[in-house]
Design a protein around this motif. Structure first.
Motif, PDB file in Angstrom:
ATOM      1  N   GLU A 150     -15.492   6.552  -8.349  1.00  0.00           N
ATOM      2  CA  GLU A 150     -14.371   5.779  -7.819  1.00  0.00           C
ATOM      3  C   GLU A 150     -13.387   5.586  -8.962  1.00  0.00           C
ATOM      4  N   TYR A 170      -8.866   6.378  -5.728  1.00  0.00           N
ATOM      5  CA  TYR A 170      -9.438   7.481  -4.973  1.00  0.00           C
ATOM      6  C   TYR A 170     -10.936   7.592  -5.206  1.00  0.00           C
ATOM      7  N   SER A 171     -11.608   8.192  -4.229  1.00  0.00           N
ATOM      8  CA  SER A 171     -13.047   8.449  -4.276  1.00  0.00           C
ATOM      9  C   SER A 171     -13.262   9.943  -4.396  1.00  0.00           C
ATOM     10  N   GLN A 187     -18.787   5.570 -12.029  1.00  0.00           N
ATOM     11  CA  GLN A 187     -19.521   6.680 -11.429  1.00  0.00           C
ATOM     12  C   GLN A 187     -21.008   6.383 -11.363  1.00  0.00           C
TER      13      GLN A 187
END
Length: 121
Positions: A100, A85-86, A117
């Protein structure tokens, strides 16, 4: 963006937890023995920051959610026992953070997480 068929991992619950006001709900999504590895400008790939267990993860989340900033989950994909996930965050002064994450799931909870990050400078 819902949960993959057969998976106990709820992406909408993850969204609500990330976008919430405290890290408590997000912390509940980790196994007791979870590990987070964080890679960024200060903690490079050969020496990431490593947090073991929910107590250490709670410290991180308490710090993050004590800051005056917004959090938003942009995308999430679940496949079997993995999810990615973002997340985008923004401080009131406009400084942005993009993270991320790739996670390994066990019994519908996060057991292992790699976070990469980047911050505005």
């Amino acid at each position: 963006m819902g949960t993959e068929t057969g998976s106990a991992f709820d992406t909408e619950a993850l969204r609500r937890a990330i976008e919430g006001d405290t890290g408590d709900t997000l912390l509940s999504m980790y196994t007791d023995d979870a590990e987070i590895r964080i890679v960024d400008r200060d903690s490079q790939p050969s020496h990431p920051t490593v947090l073991h267990g929910r107590a250490r993860i709670a410290e991180l989340l308490d710090d993050i959610y004590s800051r005056d900033m917004t959090h938003r989950m942009e995308q999430c994909v679940v496949q079997g026992d993995h999810a990615a996930y973002s997340e985008s965050c923004e401080y009131p002064d406009g400084t942005r953070v993009l993270a991320e994450s790739m996670v390994t799931l066990r019994d519908g909870k996060i057991a292992d997480q790699l976070v990469v990050q980047a911050w505005d400078e």
